[in-house]
Motif scaffolding. Sequence first.
Motif, PDB file in Angstrom:
ATOM      1  N   LYS A  17      11.301  -0.283  -2.093  1.00 36.93           N
ATOM      2  CA  LYS A  17      10.663  -1.155  -1.109  1.00 36.93           C
ATOM      3  C   LYS A  17      11.580  -2.330  -0.794  1.00 36.93           C
ATOM      4  N   THR A  18      11.593  -2.717   0.473  1.00 39.16           N
ATOM      5  CA  THR A  18      12.419  -3.867   0.851  1.00 39.16           C
ATOM      6  C   THR A  18      11.591  -5.001   1.451  1.00 39.16           C
ATOM      7  N   ILE A  19      10.591  -4.671   2.285  1.00 42.10           N
ATOM      8  CA  ILE A  19       9.810  -5.710   2.968  1.00 42.10           C
ATOM      9  C   ILE A  19       8.349  -5.267   3.026  1.00 42.10           C
ATOM     10  N   LYS A  20       7.442  -6.225   3.034  1.00 44.03           N
ATOM     11  CA  LYS A  20       6.026  -5.980   3.309  1.00 44.03           C
ATOM     12  C   LYS A  20       5.604  -6.941   4.410  1.00 44.03           C
ATOM     13  N   LEU A  21       5.089  -6.395   5.529  1.00 42.61           N
ATOM     14  CA  LEU A  21       4.740  -7.213   6.690  1.00 42.61           C
ATOM     15  C   LEU A  21       3.222  -7.250   6.855  1.00 42.61           C
ATOM     16  N   ARG A  22       2.652  -8.461   6.875  1.00 47.11           N
ATOM     17  CA  ARG A  22       1.209  -8.640   7.004  1.00 47.11           C
ATOM     18  C   ARG A  22       0.867  -9.213   8.375  1.00 47.11           C
ATOM     19  N   GLY A  23      -0.309  -8.853   8.861  1.00 48.14           N
ATOM     20  CA  GLY A  23      -0.755  -9.372  10.147  1.00 48.14           C
ATOM     21  C   GLY A  23      -1.937  -8.602  10.697  1.00 48.14           C
ATOM     22  N   HIS A  24      -1.917  -7.280  10.544  1.00 49.90           N
ATOM     23  CA  HIS A  24      -3.049  -6.481  11.016  1.00 49.90           C
ATOM     24  C   HIS A  24      -4.260  -6.695  10.122  1.00 49.90           C
ATOM     25  N   THR A  25      -5.429  -6.549  10.704  1.00 49.07           N
ATOM     26  CA  THR A  25      -6.675  -6.755   9.961  1.00 49.07           C
ATOM     27  C   THR A  25      -7.432  -5.455   9.725  1.00 49.07           C
ATOM     28  N   ASP A  26      -6.818  -4.334  10.082  1.00 42.00           N
ATOM     29  CA  ASP A  26      -7.469  -3.035   9.852  1.00 42.00           C
ATOM     30  C   ASP A  26      -6.373  -1.989   9.659  1.00 42.00           C
ATOM     31  N   ASN A  27      -6.774  -0.729   9.495  1.00 44.55           N
ATOM     32  CA  ASN A  27      -5.825   0.348   9.205  1.00 44.55           C
ATOM     33  C   ASN A  27      -4.713   0.435  10.238  1.00 44.55           C
ATOM     34  N   VAL A  66      -0.921  -3.249   5.857  1.00 44.25           N
ATOM     35  CA  VAL A  66       0.408  -3.856   5.871  1.00 44.25           C
ATOM     36  C   VAL A  66       1.435  -2.808   6.278  1.00 44.25           C
ATOM     37  N   VAL A  67       2.536  -3.283   6.890  1.00 44.75           N
ATOM     38  CA  VAL A  67       3.672  -2.425   7.194  1.00 44.75           C
ATOM     39  C   VAL A  67       4.671  -2.567   6.050  1.00 44.75           C
ATOM     40  N   ARG A  68       4.972  -1.465   5.420  1.00 46.24           N
ATOM     41  CA  ARG A  68       5.966  -1.488   4.343  1.00 46.24           C
ATOM     42  C   ARG A  68       7.291  -0.945   4.885  1.00 46.24           C
ATOM     43  N   VAL A  69       8.386  -1.552   4.463  1.00 47.40           N
ATOM     44  CA  VAL A  69       9.720  -1.131   4.875  1.00 47.40           C
ATOM     45  C   VAL A  69      10.454  -0.636   3.635  1.00 47.40           C
ATOM     46  N   TRP A  70      11.113   0.530   3.775  1.00 49.04           N
ATOM     47  CA  TRP A  70      11.754   1.192   2.640  1.00 49.04           C
ATOM     48  C   TRP A  70      13.211   1.518   2.960  1.00 49.04           C
ATOM     49  N   ASP A  71      13.977   1.664   1.888  1.00 52.85           N
ATOM     50  CA  ASP A  71      15.282   2.306   2.000  1.00 52.85           C
ATOM     51  C   ASP A  71      15.073   3.762   1.611  1.00 52.85           C
ATOM     52  N   PRO A  72      15.082   4.671   2.590  1.00 55.03           N
ATOM     53  CA  PRO A  72      14.764   6.067   2.278  1.00 55.03           C
ATOM     54  C   PRO A  72      15.800   6.745   1.389  1.00 55.03           C
ATOM     55  N   ARG A  73      16.958   6.151   1.260  1.00 56.48           N
ATOM     56  CA  ARG A  73      18.001   6.764   0.419  1.00 56.48           C
ATOM     57  C   ARG A  73      17.684   6.612  -1.063  1.00 56.48           C
ATOM     58  N   THR A  74      16.895   5.574  -1.388  1.00 53.78           N
ATOM     59  CA  THR A  74      16.555   5.344  -2.793  1.00 53.78           C
ATOM     60  C   THR A  74      15.058   5.344  -3.050  1.00 53.78           C
TER      61      THR A  74
END
Length: 768
Positions: free
Chosen positions: A255-265, A244-252
């Motif tokens: 976690k803000t979003i988790k994106l699913r779709g890929h089937t491998d690393n 999964v692709v995780r999206v973050w606010d690097p200032r804190t």
Amino acid sequence: MHRVGSAGNTANSVRPRKEKRLTYILNDADGTKHCAGVNCLALLKSSVTNRCDYLFTGSRDGTLKRWALSEDGASCAGCSATFESHVDWVNDAIITGGNTLVSCSSDTTLKTWNCLSDGTCTRTLRQHSDYVTCLAAAQKNSNIIASGGLGGEVFVWDLEAALAPTSKTSDATDDDCSNMINGPGNSLPSTSIRTISSSNNISLHTTQSHGYVPIAAKGHKESVYALGMNDSGTLLVSGGTEKVVRVWDPRTGSKTIKLRGHTDNIRALLLDSTGRLCLSGSSDSMIRLWDLGQQRCVHSYAVHTDSVWALASTSTFSHVYSGGRDLSLYLTDLATRESILLCTKEYPISQLALHDDDIWVATTDSSVNKWPAEGRNPLEVFQRGGSFLAGNLSFSRARASLEGSTPVPVYKEPSLTIPGTPGIVQHEILNNRRHVLTKDTSGSVKLWEITRGTVVEDYGEVSFEEKKEELFEMVSIPAWFTVDAKLGSLSVHLDTPQCFSAEMYSADLNIVGKPEDDKVNLARETLRGLLAHWLTKRRQKFGSQASANGEVPSGKDISARNLTLSRVEVDGNAENDSAVYLPFEFSTTSPPSIITEGSQGGPWRKKITCLDGTEDEKDFPWWCLDCVLNNRLPPRENTKCSFYLHPCEGSTVQILTQGKLSAPRILRIHKVINYVVEKMVLDKPLDSMNSDGTLAPGHPGGQSQHPSVGGDGSFRSGLKPWQKLKPSIEILCNNQVLSPDMSLATVRTYIWKKQEDLVLNYRVVQGG
């Protein structure tokens, strides 16, 4: 996993060693070239006209190198600096703040460097508890970088705060500005960062120097292999084995979003400058385009036939260059889905770097290639024809490939190559325990003498197995070192006390000016050769204090460790001076590098010719210093061999023996012959037998730990000692006549082949 490796080095293993290890890495040829796969690329573009651009490469050989590129980019002026401090694979590198190079490694550290320096490390940042695999930087906020690694660790760093100068305190040690080495009186800035994640974290500095701790982005349960950050540093994306692709606010770090779709690393990530669009490359062979505002995948591109490991986009994010395990570099139009094969070579692609109209390609090979890419106007490439429409399902590309519709590459050869040297892929320690046979990626087979760090024979492209059989010697010497080639070159590991188990006679080493029967400890002399430059520098700085009887000299603010004779034994065989015997002289033109650590500061790596003499027990293992400075070795086991000496069955000659005999493992059979002759001729051995039945030193003071020579006791040139003795005696074991040159250890290993004490038989040779 193409971007992570282990050098088998020593320092950050979860299981602590009883004693620190010393490793030295042998350099064969051109030290300005990489000798293992290149994992990462970073470009420093000059803002001044008539100034060259620089390409930085980070390799599995543990080093980074800076390459000066000509103004037109058509040539490379060569390696202008080597950045050597990491002790394991360099996995990623970025440039931030105009001239700060940041690298990360499987040694669990980040290191900072001045891009235009001579290769000196300015700071080592310790926070990760496992391999650090990837970095990301905010292009318009030079202070913010992120690092990711195994164990799901992601940290966001404020470099200005992390690198802020600090005053030295009595209980916080300086991390190294030059391979973690500080001499007495050197006060260097330090970043001692406490661990804040799992209990497996290894904190080499538990004391805070100024309290800075990076922001931890917690949420990954598994390893992280890719990071991306927008220009302003307000958005961070990460990916790894969780698919999964995780999206973050690097200032804190939230976690803000988790994106699913890929089937491998997920192996590669890119964010556009605004942070709205994200590109991901995966081991499922797919490239995906995500709209972070809509929190969904808007396009999938089935371009590759295997894992996608590297991505690079044009400045407008309209086109993407991609490479990976299928050895191929593609250019894809993200809007029209049109894709074209730019080139294909024989190695998987690990990273890409766009450079104006060209693209630099790093692979698992030690060379780096530049290919035409039309980066400023990629539409020109498509006008050449040969493009195809990327499907949106991974099997569609694989099926097209199987059906034979393989695209033809636009370019056949790179426009520029920065060559590397072949890395070692196979090695074998020979029985004499001084030579190692190697085979490199070019198929070349070489013979190394590890006590000098040099190639003594280059056999070319021959059969490794046949050459190994050809070089076989029936000798038995203890295994006093281990080797690996995980950095592309030979790494020789010395661990105490095992490393001090091997001895040889000076005559067998052809040492001039030393009595032939003197025993030479191979590890001791190797250490003296490795540290000869250091010892010379040390004596220039400290004079007679460089070698102290009874204790290891230590640095400022560090109390000396008293090493009593109850813990060690003095090697009375050698003078306590800086003389290095020829078989142990290391090259100063291609000097080896040392990897080790002392009581403080963590592991470091440096060429032996770059040591300045100020290094002490904070930097070196105490046993190493005690050997080199005080001529003392730790207690050793199995240096003796017990045996019985009986007449052959039916022999009329019998001598009086005193039960079980004991002698050094390296004692030659001709010495046993001498003993028998002395007993026969004189009814008693001269002085080579103790009352307890031990074959004893032949000279007072313990200078020669083996029986003295019979007869006149002298060695005449051209005449072996046993050839002068009458009567003529043969020694047998298991009914096999033994060569006078054999050692007791060799007889036990290859002839006797039993666990119980060795039994030797003697007889008079008829006509002798």
